[in-house]
Motif scaffolding. Structure first.
Motif, PDB file in Angstrom:
ATOM      1  N   THR A   1       0.851  -1.184   0.000  1.00 50.37           N
ATOM      2  CA  THR A   1       0.000   0.000   0.000  1.00 50.37           C
ATOM      3  C   THR A   1       0.886   1.232   0.000  1.00 50.37           C
ATOM      4  O   THR A   1       2.089   1.147   0.255  1.00 50.37           O
ATOM      5  N   GLY A   2       0.277   2.380  -0.246  1.00 53.03           N
ATOM      6  CA  GLY A   2       1.036   3.620  -0.232  1.00 53.03           C
ATOM      7  C   GLY A   2       1.212   4.208   1.148  1.00 53.03           C
ATOM      8  O   GLY A   2       1.841   5.258   1.304  1.00 53.03           O
TER       9      GLY A   2
ATOM     10  N   ARG B   1      10.146   3.598   3.245  1.00 52.05           N
ATOM     11  CA  ARG B   1       9.990   3.703   1.791  1.00 52.05           C
ATOM     12  C   ARG B   1      11.073   2.893   1.076  1.00 52.05           C
ATOM     13  O   ARG B   1      10.804   2.212   0.076  1.00 52.05           O
TER      14      ARG B   1
ATOM     15  N   PRO C   1      -2.545   2.419  -3.878  1.00 53.72           N
ATOM     16  CA  PRO C   1      -1.900   3.690  -3.505  1.00 53.72           C
ATOM     17  C   PRO C   1      -2.288   4.208  -2.126  1.00 53.72           C
ATOM     18  O   PRO C   1      -1.455   4.750  -1.411  1.00 53.72           O
TER      19      PRO C   1
ATOM     20  N   LEU D   1      -3.632   6.795  -0.586  1.00 51.97           N
ATOM     21  CA  LEU D   1      -2.924   8.061  -0.360  1.00 51.97           C
ATOM     22  C   LEU D   1      -3.100   8.617   1.053  1.00 51.97           C
ATOM     23  O   LEU D   1      -4.201   8.635   1.604  1.00 51.97           O
TER      24      LEU D   1
ATOM     25  N   TRP E   1       3.438  13.030   3.683  1.00 50.36           N
ATOM     26  CA  TRP E   1       4.486  13.313   2.693  1.00 50.36           C
ATOM     27  C   TRP E   1       4.946  14.770   2.798  1.00 50.36           C
ATOM     28  O   TRP E   1       4.165  15.649   3.154  1.00 50.36           O
TER      29      TRP E   1
ATOM     30  N   MET F   1       5.018  12.737  -3.129  1.00 49.69           N
ATOM     31  CA  MET F   1       4.107  11.602  -3.028  1.00 49.69           C
ATOM     32  C   MET F   1       3.825  10.995  -4.395  1.00 49.69           C
ATOM     33  O   MET F   1       3.918   9.770  -4.583  1.00 49.69           O
TER      34      MET F   1
ATOM     35  N   LEU G   1       5.088   7.179  -5.387  1.00 52.18           N
ATOM     36  CA  LEU G   1       4.092   6.132  -5.534  1.00 52.18           C
ATOM     37  C   LEU G   1       3.935   5.668  -6.976  1.00 52.18           C
ATOM     38  O   LEU G   1       3.698   4.480  -7.231  1.00 52.18           O
TER      39      LEU G   1
ATOM     40  N   GLU H   1      -7.757   9.088  -6.318  1.00 52.49           N
ATOM     41  CA  GLU H   1      -6.308   8.855  -6.208  1.00 52.49           C
ATOM     42  C   GLU H   1      -5.677   8.827  -7.592  1.00 52.49           C
ATOM     43  O   GLU H   1      -4.585   9.368  -7.811  1.00 52.49           O
TER      44      GLU H   1
ATOM     45  N   LEU I   1      -2.589  11.116  -8.953  1.00 52.23           N
ATOM     46  CA  LEU I   1      -1.323  10.473  -9.319  1.00 52.23           C
ATOM     47  C   LEU I   1      -0.991  10.586 -10.809  1.00 52.23           C
ATOM     48  O   LEU I   1       0.192  10.621 -11.177  1.00 52.23           O
TER      49      LEU I   1
END
Length: 338
Positions: free
Chosen positions: A137-138, A148, A169, A171, A176, A182, A186, A202, A206
């Motif tokens: 997952t993000g 990370r 993701p 979010l 972040w 971010m 991701l 999301e 992104l």
């Protein structure tokens, strides 16, 4: 240490205190303790469906950390790679109670937590590579730079070993340093995944695209085998190199708690794909389990067992009348009418 797993995931689990009454958190006096954590929700959901699941993390030597371990044991999630950190505490959160189906307010107390100190040092090759699938997952990549690094390391190692990877993701912009950081991190992580599972909002953040098909193409061009986009009340859209389609949402009479819906969706999709089911069936199961998740209080409480899921997917027919009896009845009606 368990030698063979179906799925491995990693991240942070927290004790969660859910308000017993509606209103501002500052005005609430009674809370119920539960467990929270996006990746842990998925681990619990897959374990309930009979998969062998391993979850990697760190917890503090405190009552919350013990609560996390007790939950893992209760749910049958392997904890061989869960480390007790002697220096840092287990995080927790407060969540409001809403009666109108809206998203609850959540306050986090996780800065400097044990899980935020996860790093590549927590990676155990023999353990991780025994799994056939990695779910990311993000959230975990957002809690710290070292966590990370672990996410990317896991993804690269599993990909090199020929394992499959799913990525939600999920979010968390406040974790972040910037929106740009971010998005870059991701999307880079998503490039390692076979299946990418963003929500429509999301996906817009992104990729910069607003249409599900364009969002899907963005990730397919990065190397994903398939993209499944959650559309809320409209269901979900999926696209692979060979097919595309939409699956209607599962009707819900009353929304009780929206948190955990995406994790339930991931449980449905990943479990079905690991069973070798067609992507359309996987999306339908994702919608089904996501709908179950939002009808109860708590992030993982609504996730079904295998028998409960089987009852939904293959409902038993009761009070069935034999064909011969039906035919006899029809004949009598016919004779009466004539």
């Amino acid at each position: 240490m368990q030698s063979t797993l179906d799925v491995i995931t990693y991240g942070e689990a927290m004790a969660m205190f859910v308000a017993a009454e509606t209103g501002q958190l500052a005005d609430v006096f009674q809370f119920t303790k539960r467990i929270a954590g996006a990746d842990l929700n998925v681990a619990i959901g897959l374990s309930r469906l009979g998969f062998k699941v391993g979850w990697m993390s760190r917890v503090g030597r405190d009552s919350f950390g013990q609560y996390v371990r007790d939950t893992l044991a209760k749910e049958g999630v392997d904890a061989a790679c869960v480390t007790t950190d002697e220096r840092y505490p287990t995080g927790f959160q407060l969540k409001s109670k809403n009666d109108d189906g809206s998203d609850p307010a959540v306050e986090y107390f996780r800065k400097g937590s044990a899980a935020s100190h996860l790093s590549v040092e927590d990676y155990v090759p023999a353990y991780a590579l025994s799994a056939r699938h990695l779910h990311l997952t993000g959230v975990a990549p957002a809690i710290s730079g070292t966590s990370r690094e672990l996410a990317f390391h896991l993804a690269k190692e599993m990909r090199a070993a020929g394992k499959t990877i799913s990525f939600d993701p999920n979010l968390r912009p406040t974790l972040w340093p910037s929106r740009e950081a971010m998005v870059a991190a991701l999307n880079s992580l998503a490039a390692h995944a076979d299946w990418v599972l963003p929500g429509i909002g999301e996906g817009e953040i992104l990729t910069g695209y607003t249409k599900p098909d364009d969002i899907a193409r963005f990730y397919l061009d990065q190397g994903a085998r398939g993209v499944i986009i959650k559309l809320g009340a409209k269901g979900a859209y999926f696209r692979t190199a060979d097919a595309a389609g939409s699956v209607a949402a599962q009707p819900v009479e009353k929304v009780v708690d929206t948190v955990g819906a995406g994790d339930g969706f991931a449980v449905g999709v990943v479990s079905a794909l690991l069973e070798g089911r067609p992507v359309g069936e996987a999306v339908a199961r994702g919608n089904r389990i996501g709908a179950l998740a939002i009808q109860v209080i708590g992030d993982s409480e609504g996730l079904p067992t295998r028998s409960e899921l089987d009852a939904l997917e293959h409902p038993q027919i009761t009070n069935m009348t034999p064909v011969t009896a039906v035919t006899q009845t029809e004949n009598k009606v016919s004779q009466t009418l004539h």
